[in-house]
Design an enzyme around this catalytic site. Structure first.
Site, PDB file in Angstrom:
ATOM      1  N   ILE A   1      -2.079  -9.585   5.964  1.00 43.64           N
ATOM      2  CA  ILE A   1      -0.708  -9.122   6.179  1.00 43.64           C
ATOM      3  C   ILE A   1       0.260  -9.815   5.222  1.00 43.64           C
ATOM      4  O   ILE A   1       1.094  -9.159   4.570  1.00 43.64           O
ATOM      5  CB  ILE A   1      -0.295  -9.332   7.648  1.00 43.64           C
ATOM      6  CG1 ILE A   1      -1.016  -8.314   8.537  1.00 43.64           C
ATOM      7  CG2 ILE A   1       1.224  -9.215   7.803  1.00 43.64           C
ATOM      8  CD1 ILE A   1      -0.761  -8.488  10.016  1.00 43.64           C
TER       9      ILE A   1
ATOM     10  N   VAL B   1      -0.235  -8.441   1.672  1.00 39.75           N
ATOM     11  CA  VAL B   1       0.304  -7.094   1.468  1.00 39.75           C
ATOM     12  C   VAL B   1       1.830  -7.132   1.457  1.00 39.75           C
ATOM     13  O   VAL B   1       2.480  -6.463   0.637  1.00 39.75           O
ATOM     14  CB  VAL B   1      -0.209  -6.137   2.564  1.00 39.75           C
ATOM     15  CG1 VAL B   1       0.544  -4.809   2.516  1.00 39.75           C
ATOM     16  CG2 VAL B   1      -1.707  -5.888   2.395  1.00 39.75           C
ATOM     17  N   GLU B   2       2.412  -7.925   2.357  1.00 39.76           N
ATOM     18  CA  GLU B   2       3.869  -7.926   2.503  1.00 39.76           C
ATOM     19  C   GLU B   2       4.590  -8.586   1.333  1.00 39.76           C
ATOM     20  O   GLU B   2       5.547  -8.019   0.800  1.00 39.76           O
ATOM     21  CB  GLU B   2       4.259  -8.637   3.813  1.00 39.76           C
ATOM     22  CG  GLU B   2       3.863  -7.885   5.074  1.00 39.76           C
ATOM     23  CD  GLU B   2       4.676  -6.620   5.293  1.00 39.76           C
ATOM     24  OE1 GLU B   2       5.746  -6.476   4.672  1.00 39.76           O
ATOM     25  OE2 GLU B   2       4.239  -5.772   6.085  1.00 39.76           O
ATOM     26  N   THR B   3       4.161  -9.780   0.933  1.00 42.81           N
ATOM     27  CA  THR B   3       4.955 -10.548  -0.036  1.00 42.81           C
ATOM     28  C   THR B   3       4.130 -11.289  -1.084  1.00 42.81           C
ATOM     29  O   THR B   3       4.678 -12.121  -1.808  1.00 42.81           O
ATOM     30  CB  THR B   3       5.837 -11.583   0.695  1.00 42.81           C
ATOM     31  OG1 THR B   3       4.986 -12.516   1.399  1.00 42.81           O
ATOM     32  CG2 THR B   3       6.786 -10.925   1.672  1.00 42.81           C
TER      33      THR B   3
ATOM     34  N   TYR C   1      -1.639   1.356   5.719  1.00 43.37           N
ATOM     35  CA  TYR C   1      -1.229  -0.048   5.748  1.00 43.37           C
ATOM     36  C   TYR C   1      -2.283  -0.888   6.467  1.00 43.37           C
ATOM     37  O   TYR C   1      -2.708  -1.944   5.970  1.00 43.37           O
ATOM     38  CB  TYR C   1       0.116  -0.194   6.470  1.00 43.37           C
ATOM     39  CG  TYR C   1       0.555  -1.632   6.620  1.00 43.37           C
ATOM     40  CD1 TYR C   1       1.274  -2.262   5.617  1.00 43.37           C
ATOM     41  CD2 TYR C   1       0.235  -2.366   7.757  1.00 43.37           C
ATOM     42  CE1 TYR C   1       1.662  -3.584   5.737  1.00 43.37           C
ATOM     43  CE2 TYR C   1       0.621  -3.688   7.891  1.00 43.37           C
ATOM     44  CZ  TYR C   1       1.326  -4.297   6.885  1.00 43.37           C
ATOM     45  OH  TYR C   1       1.695  -5.615   7.005  1.00 43.37           O
TER      46      TYR C   1
END
Length: 263
Positions: free
Chosen positions: A36, A39-41, A241
């Site tokens: 997570i 993928v996010e940052t 996602y």
């Protein structure tokens, strides 16, 4: 992407203790949390540089003309309230907050409302800081998933296909199980009766959802998602996602194994 995998392995090594502690407390595997954040940052490399107050205020009062405009404006007005409350509760200037174009903050890209509801002080320093504390981000992601249905030690997803006869698609009604929301609510027997063929047999009592991943000119992939798969979709309401998180987490785990075995 190689940069995410390499950065993920380094992040996992650096915060292995916190990841292990989150897994023990919440039952969320380290590779899911690592996936997570990656993928996010990209592990904090890109947390966004929009002023959160500007982004959320714009979306609250000047949302683009779409079919869901009124509902989205209501949501962002609620998030504007949460931004102000979060800033007051944390003793920070609300105009100091930077984030995504939609107002998401920090390594895990939590909206202000999610910070107030699900974020935890996992480094025990007396404050919650998702912008500067990867340890708080790790614990907060695990808590978010648990609060949205994550089940300890349960499987996540199973490969599946659609039954066929002489190369023609099955016509048992499997299409009726597509697009039925972000929830595992169907029994294995009824999915099988409709023409769904598990590649790996799930536990017979487990509730599942049929996931279709369209792949351009390539054949559509089908999967059977369990409750834990749909918990990830509550983080971002997309099957793609959730599968990206799983794929990245597995790739990072494999990279760490390779690196540990290198001479």
């Amino acid at each position: 992407e190689p940069v995410r995998i390499i950065s993920g392995a380094a992040f996992w090594d650096q915060y292995a203790d916190a990841l292990a502690r989150a897994e023990a407390r919440y039952g969320v595997p380290a590779e899911i949390i690592v996936g997570i954040i990656g993928v996010e940052t990209i592990y904090g490399r890109n947390t966004g540089d929009f002023r959160v107050m500007d982004a959320i205020t714009t979306l609250a009062f000047a949302y683009p003309e779409t079919a869901t405009r009124l509902a989205r404006m209501d949501y962002f007005r609620s998030e504007l309230e949460n931004t102000l409350l979060f800033a007051r509760e944390s003793g920070i200037d609300p105009f100091s907050l930077r984030g995504s174009y939609a107002g998401a903050i920090g390594l895990p890209q939590f909206m202000p409302g999610s910070i107030r509801q699900y974020a935890v002080d996992f480094d025990d320093d007396g404050k919650i800081d998702l912008r500067n504390s990867p340890v708080d981000a790790i614990g907060s992601i695990a808590n978010f998933l648990v609060q949205h249905g994550w089940q300890r030690d349960e499987p996540i997803v199973f490969p599946a296909g659609i039954g066929s006869t002489d190369g023609n698609p099955a016509s048992g009604g499997w299409e009726d199980f597509i697009g039925k929301g972000l929830e595992a609510k169907f029994k294995l027997d009824e999915l099988k009766a409709a023409g769904v063929v598990p590649g790996i047999e799930p536990p017979p009592e487990m509730l599942l959802g049929l996931v279709d991943l369209q792949n351009g000119l390539e054949p559509t992939e089908y999967w059977l998602g369990a409750a834990n798969f749909f918990a990830i979709t509550r983080y971002n309401r997309s099957f793609f996602y959730a599968m990206s998180v799983l794929d990245l987490g597995r790739a990072v785990r494999a990279a760490r194994t390779r690196l540990s075995q290198s001479p």
